[in-house]
Design an enzyme around this catalytic site. Structure first.
Site, short mmCIF file in Angstrom:
data_model
loop_
_atom_site.label_atom_id
_atom_site.label_comp_id
_atom_site.label_asym_id
_atom_site.label_seq_id
_atom_site.Cartn_x
_atom_site.Cartn_y
_atom_site.Cartn_z
N ARG A 72 1.89 -4.54 -1.41
CA ARG A 72 0.45 -4.67 -1.61
C ARG A 72 -0.13 -3.45 -2.32
O ARG A 72 -1.07 -3.55 -3.11
CB ARG A 72 -0.22 -4.83 -0.24
CG ARG A 72 -1.65 -5.35 -0.26
CD ARG A 72 -2.11 -5.53 1.19
NE ARG A 72 -3.29 -6.38 1.31
CZ ARG A 72 -4.53 -5.93 1.48
NH1 ARG A 72 -4.75 -4.64 1.50
NH2 ARG A 72 -5.54 -6.77 1.61
N CYS A 125 -10.33 0.32 6.27
CA CYS A 125 -10.06 0.42 4.83
C CYS A 125 -10.79 1.62 4.22
O CYS A 125 -11.99 1.81 4.44
CB CYS A 125 -10.52 -0.87 4.14
SG CYS A 125 -10.16 -0.90 2.37
#
Length: 501
Positions: free
Chosen positions: A418, A319
């Site tokens: 998302r 991430c």
């Protein structure tokens, strides 16, 4: 002027546990890792769903498919099958998990006596099942006329056109049990008659289901298996804030036991709207939400009806949200802040909302630290992506075996539900995840057993035999950069291996 938090943003590596008194009761084999994953009135009722180890797999394409869900549930954990796929594909994965293990299995390989050996072979190739129920109409609930197993035919010596009626084991020669027979009684019959499967029929001799010997043996080998009331494996599923009105009913119908909204930022109006809709239309299905990193975010999702709340923004190994957007918080600080607010919420309402720590786990001991800081369970991506059971390819790169691993915020995932710009049709303006490799680590069970052993040993050193007791007794100290170096091997020349040259 911006508000500045006084506390530093810290990671798990900046903390250590201080041991407590270890007593004779604090033995690893006595440690109970059962933990709730949905809210409940503490002291008044039991949680609707508990998992047997505090670990769930991440809602990611490269981690959680039906294969991972089966393997993890058999070891006591839970998978959330990824939502960045079609509804049809996701519910097919859910169904595979629910069909994998059941006390009484609804037969999904059925033919009539008029079918042929060729049909048997085609069905076996397509479904992977060696047992075929023969009913009068070829349905899973028709009148049972016989069974065909691999012992009933020899492909090399029989014409593919031979009708099933000629080689099946007829009903009058079968050992069977009546509807209402308990699973224990069914297993006793299987062992007594030395058979591999036991048909269950009703008073009209119509097929109800089958009980298999292998399921009994499998459970004995996996005592922590996570099962529902029908002895099927538990499975979770991810949802998004876009198509939930279509996806949620389909997932529930397929058998999903718990849902979780998949988002990098849960402190949003869209998550609240999704939670309100699900709770209004399907009040019995537990739904988790997130991710958040502070007290305000926790309160928002708690008031919106979340059954558990995920904590963590930007801490995952793939991430790059913090790098791209400058938002997030060190995972240890986030878990501590949200846990403090969760406890305050419990005092005010009597309702306990479990916390899931998502991201920031580099070493096994980080898992135990997250639990000590107040997390009830952990969501792991990189950890599970390394195993045989993850859905990605095993590859040889630079002389080492690796597995592919990519983030849901990467272009490869194409998960616009998302991460999108809000425009018509949706698109990703920039990436919040990377495409990478992780070192291949072998099968899930061996690695998971080792991690759990470390977790239990640490808890014993802290004088705790349950997660709740561990949280109440834990004492933490912040470590300096120098003491972090001291904690590893130092001032020695390490051997490459212990074998003589």
């Amino acid at each position: 002027m911006a508000r500045i938090f006084e506390e530093e943003s810290r990671t798990f590596s900046e903390y250590l546990l201080i041991p407590n008194l270890t007593t004779a009761d604090n033995m690893p084999d006595k440690v109970d890792l059962t933990t709730p994953i949905c809210k409940y009135k503490k002291g008044i009722e039991e949680p609707k769903i508990q998992i047997n180890i505090p670990m769930v797999s991440a809602i990611m394409q490269s981690v959680s498919d039906s294969g991972m869900a089966i393997a993890l549930a058999r070891s006591g954990g839970l998978s959330f099958i990824f939502q960045s796929q079609s509804i049809e594909s996701q519910i097919d994965m859910v169904r595979k998990v629910k069909k994998y293990k059941a006390g009484v299995v609804t037969s999904d390989s059925n033919l009539t006596p008029e079918h042929t050996l060729a049909d048997i072979l085609e069905l076996r190739e397509r479904m992977g099942h060696r047992t075929v129920a023969i009913t009068h109409d070829g349905s899973p609930s028709g009148k049972l006329l016989g069974l065909v197993t691999s012992r009933d035919y020899r492909v090399s010596r029989m014409d593919p056109g031979t009708k099933v009626a000629e080689f099946m084991t007829p009903f009058e020669n079968l050992v069977y049990a009546k509807e209402g027979t308990t699973l224990k009684e069914a297993n006793d019959i299987i062992w007594e008659h030395k058979i591999n499967q036991l048909p269950i029929v009703d008073n009209e001799e119509c097929l109800v289901g089958l009980v298999f010997r292998k399921d009994y043996e499998s459970h004995k080998e996996n005592p922590l298996e996570l099962l529902d009331s029908q002895k099927r494996l538990l499975v979770g599923a991810g949802i998004n804030t876009r198509d939930y009105m279509e996806r949620v009913p389909a997932l529930i119908h397929a058998g999903a036991d718990v849902l979780c909204i998949d988002s990098s930022d849960g402190f949003s109006q869209w998550q609240a709207e999704t939670l309100h809709w699900v709770k209004k239309n399907y009040p019995d299905i537990p739904v988790g939400a997130g991710n958040v990193v502070d007290a305000e975010g926790f309160r928002f999702l708690a008031d919106a009806g979340a059954d558990f709340i995920k904590v963590g923004i930007g801490g995952g190994s793939i991430c790059i949200t913090r790098e791209q957007k400058g938002i997030g918080c060190g995972q240890a600080s986030a878990v501590l802040a949200v846990s403090k607010e969760r406890n305050k919420y419990l005092e005010q309402t009597g309702c306990y909302i479990p916390i899931c720590s998502d991201g920031g786990i580099v070493h096994d001991y980080h898992m135990t630290l997250a639990l000590a800081m107040g997390a009830d369970f952990l969501m792991l991506g990189r950890y599970f992506a390394r195993f045989d059971e993850s859905p990605t390819r095993k590859m040889l790169v630079a002389g080492n075996y690796v597995k592919e691993y990519w983030g849901e915020g990467s272009n490869r995932a194409r998960n616009w539900q998302r991460y999108d710009d809000g425009g018509v049709g949706g698109k990703m303006s920039f990436e919040e995840g990377v495409d990478s490799y992780v070192p291949y680590a072998g099968n899930l069970k061996d690695n998971l057993d080792a991690s759990i052993a470390k977790m239990k040993s640490t808890m014993c050193s802290c004088g705790a035999s349950s997660i709740e007791e561990f949280q109440n007794k834990s004492r933490l100290v912040v470590v300096s950069a120098t003491s972090i170096v001291e904690g590893g091997a130092h001032d020695v020349i390490q051997k490459d291996n212990d074998r003589p040259r």
